[in-house]
Design a protein around this motif. Sequence first.
Motif, short mmCIF file in Angstrom:
data_model
loop_
_atom_site.label_atom_id
_atom_site.label_comp_id
_atom_site.label_asym_id
_atom_site.label_seq_id
_atom_site.Cartn_x
_atom_site.Cartn_y
_atom_site.Cartn_z
N MET A 1 -14.17 -7.80 2.31
CA MET A 1 -13.58 -7.18 3.48
C MET A 1 -12.75 -5.97 3.03
SD MET A 1 -11.56 -9.07 6.51
CE MET A 1 -13.11 -9.69 7.11
N ASN A 2 -12.87 -4.89 3.75
CA ASN A 2 -12.20 -3.64 3.38
C ASN A 2 -11.41 -3.11 4.57
OD1 ASN A 2 -12.17 -0.56 3.53
ND2 ASN A 2 -12.81 -0.82 1.43
N ARG A 3 -10.21 -2.62 4.27
CA ARG A 3 -9.39 -1.95 5.28
C ARG A 3 -8.80 -0.68 4.68
NH1 ARG A 3 -11.24 -5.45 7.88
NH2 ARG A 3 -10.30 -6.84 9.37
N GLN A 4 -8.82 0.39 5.47
CA GLN A 4 -8.11 1.62 5.12
C GLN A 4 -6.93 1.71 6.08
OE1 GLN A 4 -9.72 5.61 5.14
NE2 GLN A 4 -10.61 5.27 3.13
N ILE A 5 -5.75 1.87 5.51
CA ILE A 5 -4.53 1.85 6.32
C ILE A 5 -3.71 3.11 6.02
CG2 ILE A 5 -2.44 0.55 6.87
CD1 ILE A 5 -3.98 -1.93 5.63
N ARG A 6 -3.41 3.87 7.06
CA ARG A 6 -2.53 5.02 6.93
C ARG A 6 -1.16 4.61 7.44
NH1 ARG A 6 -3.45 10.10 5.82
NH2 ARG A 6 -5.68 9.87 6.20
N VAL A 7 -0.16 4.74 6.58
CA VAL A 7 1.20 4.33 6.90
C VAL A 7 2.04 5.59 7.14
CG1 VAL A 7 3.18 2.94 6.17
CG2 VAL A 7 0.88 2.39 5.32
N SER A 8 2.66 5.68 8.32
CA SER A 8 3.49 6.86 8.60
C SER A 8 4.94 6.44 8.81
CB SER A 8 2.95 7.62 9.81
OG SER A 8 2.86 6.77 10.93
N GLY A 9 5.82 7.42 8.64
CA GLY A 9 7.26 7.20 8.73
C GLY A 9 7.92 7.77 7.48
N LYS A 10 9.05 7.19 7.11
CA LYS A 10 9.72 7.59 5.85
C LYS A 10 9.13 6.71 4.76
CE LYS A 10 14.06 7.77 3.41
NZ LYS A 10 15.39 7.17 3.34
N VAL A 11 7.99 7.17 4.21
CA VAL A 11 7.24 6.34 3.27
C VAL A 11 6.95 7.02 1.93
CG1 VAL A 11 6.22 4.89 5.07
CG2 VAL A 11 5.05 6.98 4.41
N GLN A 12 7.46 8.22 1.76
CA GLN A 12 7.34 8.87 0.45
C GLN A 12 8.73 9.03 -0.14
OE1 GLN A 12 4.85 12.35 0.27
NE2 GLN A 12 3.18 11.38 1.37
N GLY A 13 8.81 8.89 -1.47
CA GLY A 13 10.09 9.01 -2.15
C GLY A 13 10.94 7.75 -2.05
N VAL A 14 10.32 6.62 -1.69
CA VAL A 14 11.06 5.36 -1.56
C VAL A 14 10.34 4.23 -2.34
CG1 VAL A 14 12.17 5.91 0.63
CG2 VAL A 14 9.90 4.85 0.65
N PHE A 15 9.59 4.60 -3.38
CA PHE A 15 8.84 3.66 -4.22
C PHE A 15 7.80 2.88 -3.42
CE2 PHE A 15 12.85 4.37 -6.42
CZ PHE A 15 12.38 4.78 -7.65
N ASN A 65 14.42 0.79 1.88
CA ASN A 65 14.59 2.26 2.04
C ASN A 65 13.44 2.93 2.78
OD1 ASN A 65 17.09 2.16 0.67
ND2 ASN A 65 16.04 2.33 -1.29
N ALA A 66 12.33 2.25 2.97
CA ALA A 66 11.23 2.83 3.76
C ALA A 66 11.49 2.56 5.24
CB ALA A 66 9.90 2.20 3.36
N VAL A 67 11.02 3.48 6.08
CA VAL A 67 11.07 3.29 7.53
C VAL A 67 9.64 3.50 8.04
CG1 VAL A 67 12.05 4.06 9.70
CG2 VAL A 67 13.44 4.14 7.62
N VAL A 68 8.94 2.41 8.27
CA VAL A 68 7.55 2.49 8.72
C VAL A 68 7.52 2.65 10.23
CG1 VAL A 68 5.34 1.28 8.85
CG2 VAL A 68 6.74 1.10 6.78
N GLU A 69 6.87 3.71 10.69
CA GLU A 69 6.76 3.98 12.12
C GLU A 69 5.44 3.52 12.70
OE1 GLU A 69 7.55 8.16 12.48
OE2 GLU A 69 9.66 7.92 11.93
N ASN A 70 4.35 3.61 11.90
CA ASN A 70 3.04 3.29 12.44
C ASN A 70 2.06 2.96 11.33
OD1 ASN A 70 1.25 3.10 14.74
ND2 ASN A 70 0.27 4.96 13.98
N LEU A 71 1.11 2.07 11.66
CA LEU A 71 -0.05 1.81 10.79
C LEU A 71 -1.30 2.14 11.57
CD1 LEU A 71 0.57 -1.74 9.21
CD2 LEU A 71 1.24 0.49 8.31
N ASP A 72 -2.17 2.94 10.99
CA ASP A 72 -3.51 3.17 11.53
C ASP A 72 -4.47 2.41 10.63
OD1 ASP A 72 -2.87 4.91 13.67
OD2 ASP A 72 -2.66 6.57 12.25
#
Length: 88
Positions: A1-15, A65-72
């Motif tokens: 099973m395969n999923r591609q997930i795009r995570v948006s929000g404050k998700v870079q620079g927080v490990f 430290n991440a703030v996830v706003e949305n998953l596609d």
Amino acid sequence: MNRQIRVSGKVQGVFFRKSTQKKALELGLTGWVKNEEDGTVLVEIEGDLPSILAMQSWLRLGPPNAVVENLDIITGEERAYEDFLILE
């Protein structure tokens, strides 16, 4: 099973990538994670459905430290990855 997930929000620079790799390996998932130029993080995971669902739940929160706003989430073709890598 395969999923591609795009995570948006404050998700870079927080490990986010390193934490995602650690969680994926804990769950026995394979695939990769990388930062995108638009500020999102793209994750491709493969494994069994319970592990994928657990990873999706974790990605909704992300590391401290991440703030996830949305998953596609998109179901993709299996590629038979052997490891979980951080791509540049």
